[in-house]
Structures are given as C-alpha cells and as structure tokens.
Design an enzyme around this catalytic site. Structure first.
Site, PDB file in Angstrom:
ATOM      1  N   THR A 149       0.666  -1.358  -0.337  1.00 38.47           N
ATOM      2  CA  THR A 149      -0.144   0.594   0.100  1.00 38.47           C
ATOM      3  C   THR A 149       0.455   1.011  -0.055  1.00 38.47           C
ATOM      4  O   THR A 149       1.884   1.581   0.632  1.00 38.47           O
ATOM      5  CB  THR A 149      -0.762   0.454   1.335  1.00 38.47           C
ATOM      6  OG1 THR A 149      -1.527  -1.218   0.767  1.00 38.47           O
ATOM      7  CG2 THR A 149      -1.342   1.101   0.905  1.00 38.47           C
ATOM      8  N   LYS A 187      -7.366   1.407  -2.426  1.00 35.71           N
ATOM      9  CA  LYS A 187      -6.327   0.940  -0.949  1.00 35.71           C
ATOM     10  C   LYS A 187      -7.209   2.321  -0.140  1.00 35.71           C
ATOM     11  O   LYS A 187      -7.940   1.566   0.775  1.00 35.71           O
ATOM     12  CB  LYS A 187      -5.525   0.340  -1.691  1.00 35.71           C
ATOM     13  CG  LYS A 187      -5.093  -0.019  -0.227  1.00 35.71           C
ATOM     14  CD  LYS A 187      -5.409  -0.936   0.845  1.00 35.71           C
ATOM     15  CE  LYS A 187      -4.821  -1.666   2.156  1.00 35.71           C
ATOM     16  NZ  LYS A 187      -5.180  -2.708   2.791  1.00 35.71           N
ATOM     17  N   LYS A 230      -0.358   5.918   8.412  1.00 40.15           N
ATOM     18  CA  LYS A 230       0.581   5.634   6.842  1.00 40.15           C
ATOM     19  C   LYS A 230      -1.266   6.016   5.816  1.00 40.15           C
ATOM     20  O   LYS A 230      -1.039   6.932   4.739  1.00 40.15           O
ATOM     21  CB  LYS A 230       1.383   4.138   6.450  1.00 40.15           C
ATOM     22  CG  LYS A 230       2.258   4.705   5.591  1.00 40.15           C
ATOM     23  CD  LYS A 230       2.612   3.599   4.648  1.00 40.15           C
ATOM     24  CE  LYS A 230       1.222   2.050   4.010  1.00 40.15           C
ATOM     25  NZ  LYS A 230       1.773   1.276   3.697  1.00 40.15           N
TER      26      LYS A 230
HETATM   27  P1  NAD Z   1       5.256  -5.884   7.673  1.00 39.42           P
HETATM   28  O1  NAD Z   1       6.863  -4.471   8.246  1.00 39.42           O
HETATM   29  O2  NAD Z   1       5.614  -6.773   8.341  1.00 39.42           O
HETATM   30  O3  NAD Z   1       6.430  -6.424   6.429  1.00 39.42           O
HETATM   31  C1  NAD Z   1       7.070  -5.951   5.433  1.00 39.42           C
HETATM   32  C2  NAD Z   1       8.998  -6.784   5.529  1.00 39.42           C
HETATM   33  O4  NAD Z   1       9.298  -5.670   4.864  1.00 39.42           O
HETATM   34  C3  NAD Z   1       9.164  -6.380   6.552  1.00 39.42           C
HETATM   35  O5  NAD Z   1       9.831  -8.263   6.493  1.00 39.42           O
HETATM   36  C4  NAD Z   1      11.172  -5.885   6.382  1.00 39.42           C
HETATM   37  O6  NAD Z   1      12.198  -6.803   6.677  1.00 39.42           O
HETATM   38  C5  NAD Z   1      10.839  -5.918   4.471  1.00 39.42           C
HETATM   39  N1  NAD Z   1      11.849  -5.394   4.077  1.00 39.42           N
HETATM   40  C6  NAD Z   1      11.238  -3.725   3.903  1.00 39.42           C
HETATM   41  N2  NAD Z   1      12.190  -2.884   3.280  1.00 39.42           N
HETATM   42  C7  NAD Z   1      12.711  -3.893   2.517  1.00 39.42           C
HETATM   43  C8  NAD Z   1      13.606  -3.403   1.086  1.00 39.42           C
HETATM   44  N3  NAD Z   1      14.135  -2.359   0.915  1.00 39.42           N
HETATM   45  N4  NAD Z   1      13.786  -4.616   0.543  1.00 39.42           N
HETATM   46  C9  NAD Z   1      12.771  -6.204   1.073  1.00 39.42           C
HETATM   47  N5  NAD Z   1      12.655  -6.708   2.316  1.00 39.42           N
HETATM   48  C10 NAD Z   1      12.280  -4.930   2.551  1.00 39.42           C
HETATM   49  O7  NAD Z   1       4.249  -5.365   6.931  1.00 39.42           O
HETATM   50  P2  NAD Z   1       2.927  -6.278   5.831  1.00 39.42           P
HETATM   51  O8  NAD Z   1       1.411  -5.981   7.379  1.00 39.42           O
HETATM   52  O9  NAD Z   1       3.340  -7.071   5.861  1.00 39.42           O
HETATM   53  O10 NAD Z   1       2.743  -4.653   5.523  1.00 39.42           O
HETATM   54  C11 NAD Z   1       3.255  -4.425   4.184  1.00 39.42           C
HETATM   55  C12 NAD Z   1       2.273  -3.536   3.218  1.00 39.42           C
HETATM   56  O11 NAD Z   1       1.062  -4.367   3.013  1.00 39.42           O
HETATM   57  C13 NAD Z   1       2.280  -2.864   3.560  1.00 39.42           C
HETATM   58  O12 NAD Z   1       2.237  -1.727   2.593  1.00 39.42           O
HETATM   59  C14 NAD Z   1       0.778  -2.792   4.215  1.00 39.42           C
HETATM   60  O13 NAD Z   1       0.007  -0.618   4.475  1.00 39.42           O
HETATM   61  C15 NAD Z   1       0.041  -3.766   3.520  1.00 39.42           C
HETATM   62  N6  NAD Z   1      -1.330  -4.709   3.930  1.00 39.42           N
HETATM   63  C16 NAD Z   1      -1.020  -4.732   5.433  1.00 39.42           C
HETATM   64  C17 NAD Z   1      -2.516  -5.279   6.221  1.00 39.42           C
HETATM   65  C18 NAD Z   1      -1.950  -5.860   7.306  1.00 39.42           C
HETATM   66  O14 NAD Z   1      -2.731  -6.321   7.653  1.00 39.42           O
HETATM   67  N7  NAD Z   1      -1.441  -6.010   7.989  1.00 39.42           N
HETATM   68  C19 NAD Z   1      -3.283  -5.216   5.556  1.00 39.42           C
HETATM   69  C20 NAD Z   1      -3.830  -4.567   4.331  1.00 39.42           C
HETATM   70  C21 NAD Z   1      -2.423  -4.452   3.830  1.00 39.42           C
END
Ligand code: NAD
Length: 302
Positions: free
Chosen positions: A96, A171, A246
């Site tokens: 997102t 979204k 965010k």
């Molecule tokens: P998260 O922080 O758990 O996961 C993000 C991952 O990306 C982490 O493991 C981090 O180490 C990795 N990362 C960061 N920078 C990186 C890079 N440069 N190279 C490689 N890996 C990298 O976040 P999440 O909850 O999995 O959410 C991910 C996305 O999905 C976000 O944009 C969030 O808004 C969206 N989202 C989350 C949810 C939810 O319920 N958690 C629901 C819908 C959408």
C-alpha cells in the site's frame, strides 16, 4: 507454473509467499530481515542474496513492502529491479503506497519494457494466510491478464480497477472508510458501556441491523463477540495503528491533490495520529478504543 521472485516477507508477504508455493509456483525470496527468509526456505523457497538477485532468473516479481519509499528503493534505487530484470518481466507490487510513487515506478517499468501492476490488498493477515485477500489492481489490461493467475494464488477477489495507480486509489478509499467505521463502532460500544448495555447484546443487534459493517461484524473492537478479533488478544496486530495512520495520511494527501473535502477522514487521521504518538503505533488499529475510553497512558496499555 511460474518462477517468482518475492521481496518483503513480513506479516502479509510471508503468508502470501507461502500460498504461492502451495499453488505450485517456484519462489526465490528476499527480505532485509533474515528470519522470514529462513522460514520460507524451510517450505521450499530458494533464498536470494538481494532484491536484485530475487528478480534475476525469474518470470515475475512480487513485492510486499512497508510503503512507497521502499517500493521506489527496490525498483529504482538500490534494488535496481527495473534496470536489471530481463525485458518483459512481470512486476507485481502489492504494497500500500502513494499513488504518485506507484505511477512513477510503473512508468519507468513500462519504459524499460516490463509489464507492471499495482495490486494492494485488503483482508488482513487472516486473509493473507487463508488466501482470501481482495486484490485491487491498477495497470494495463495486458499486465492484468498476465498477473491474474499469480494473484489468484494469494486472493479470492481480484479486481481490475483501471490504469496504473488505480489499485492504490481503491485501497486508500477503502482504508479511509474502514478507519471511519472502526472509530464509529468503538464510539457505539463505549456509549453502550456507559448506558449499561451488554456488548454481546449490542453486537447481536447491531451486526444484523443497519450499522453492520466489517469493522463491527468481523473485527469487533471489544473482547467477546468475535473471538478471532484482535480485541481478544490485547489488540496484538493484525494491522497496526502505524500502518492505518500511513494509509490515512496517503488518503489525505490524495484528497488535497484532488481538492476533495473528507472531513471524517481528516478527523480519523488526527485521532490515529494521537493514538500512534501516545504509544499505540504497534498495537492493532482497533486498539484505538482504549484511547477513546480514556484508559490512561496509551503506551502502558499494549
Ligand atoms: P511488515 O512490516 O510486516 O512487512 C514488510 C516487510 O518488508 C518486512 O519483513 C521488512 O523487513 C521488509 N522490507 C522492508 N524494506 C525492505 C527492502 N528494502 N527490501 C526487502 N525487504 C524489505 O508489513 P506488512 O504488515 O506485511 O504490510 C506490508 C504492506 O501491506 C504495507 O504496505 C501495508 O500497508 C499493507 N497491508 C497490510 C495489512 C496488514 O493487515 N498487515 C493489510 C493490508 C495491506
């Protein structure tokens, strides 16, 4: 079946990658944190040394990163995917992020001869694990048709919302509505508490009456009525308040750019800003009920 580089194995990316393996795809995975890479390797994925490496020797790349700056970094900055992936690689970003960054990255991908879609998701970690996410897709028809079989390995509803960035637009609208809904549901349950109305009774009535919505029916912010909701687990995320803030900020930027008044979206952004600042950032977004109840120092509650 497709060879896929998967980058970003967090709360959402980890289970989404797992489902792609289950669907028979061959995965090469990377995350800046080593633990989730090791976990996926145990389930049959290959470990990549870097984002660039994950995008090498594969037909498609999926990214699930925190936000726009990381997407920019992985595709156009240090990760160099757009410059180094073979021409014609299918690029699927499920993060997102802000519409402007995504449209810029998509334009660079098109210029380099790749097909790219933005495919942000809805459904939370439960939906990611169950493979039942809703995936909102922005991109050309050709990119959508190529991406659909992969997206169907991670989600149940895959909807083409229009050109590049339109997945993100959907979204941001969705999450702004969700934030407003959950605050409304919290206020209803808090008023009920003071009026001596049992939470389960309110749930039984409201969840089949005109205030029914996902925030109430599936994610009830008080313990009891929906056993799987984070309220039953001291508001462990789930979807963190930081992530909700965010998304709300992105919705407000978009509303400003489009000159649209979203007064309740603005109020929700202010409330989540206060909640995050007072220590609620890592808690589930439904934990805002504890701040609204005035339970004390938010940072000590989670
Ligand atoms: P998260 O922080 O758990 O996961 C993000 C991952 O990306 C982490 O493991 C981090 O180490 C990795 N990362 C960061 N920078 C990186 C890079 N440069 N190279 C490689 N890996 C990298 O976040 P999440 O909850 O999995 O959410 C991910 C996305 O999905 C976000 O944009 C969030 O808004 C969206 N989202 C989350 C949810 C939810 O319920 N958690 C629901 C819908 C959408």
């Amino acid at each position: 079946m497709t060879t896929i580089g998967f980058i970003g194995l967090g709360n959402m990316g980890g289970p989404m990658a797992r489902n792609l393996i289950k669907a028979g795809h061959s995965l090469k995975v990377f995350d800046v944190a080593p633990a989730p890479v090791a976990a996926l390797v145990k389930e049959g994925a290959k470990a990549a040394k870097s984002a660039t490496d994950a995008a090498t020797g594969v037909e498609a790349v999926v990214t699930m990163l925190p936000a726009g700056p990381q997407v920019h970094d992985v595709y156009l900055g240090a990760g160099k995917i757009i410059a180094t992936a073979p021409k014609g690689t299918l690029l699927i970003d499920c993060t997102t992020a802000d519409v402007a960054t995504i449209r810029a990255v998509n334009a660079a991908a098109a210029e380099a001869g790749h097909d790219m879609i933005d495919g942000p998701v809805s459904g939370g970690v439960g939906g990611a694990a169950a493979g039942t996410l809703t995936i909102m897709v922005g991109g050309t028809e050709r990119a959508f048709v190529r991406a659909k079989p992969i997206l169907e390995g991670m989600g149940r509803n895959v909807i083409h919302a229009g050109g590049p960035g339109n997945g993100q637009a959907a979204k941001l609208c969705n999450n702004m509505m969700l934030a407003i809904e959950i605050i409304g549901v919290c206020e209803g349950f808090l008023l009920a508490e003071k009026l001596g109305l049992d939470a389960q009774k309110l749930y039984d009535i409201a969840s089949t009456a005109t205030s029914q919505c996902w925030a109430l029916n599936s994610y009830c912010p008080v313990p009891g009525p929906v056993p799987a909701s984070p309220a039953n687990n001291n508001y462990k995320a789930g979807f963190t308040a930081a992530m909700m803030l965010k998304d709300l900020k992105l919705s407000q930027e978009a509303a400003r750019d489009a000159d649209v008044a979203t007064p309740l979206g603005a109020a929700a952004t202010a409330l989540y800003g206060l909640f995050a600042q007072s220590g609620g950032a890592p808690a589930d977004f439904s934990g805002i009920i504890r701040m609204l109840r005035g339970e004390g120092k938010v940072g000590d509650l989670f």
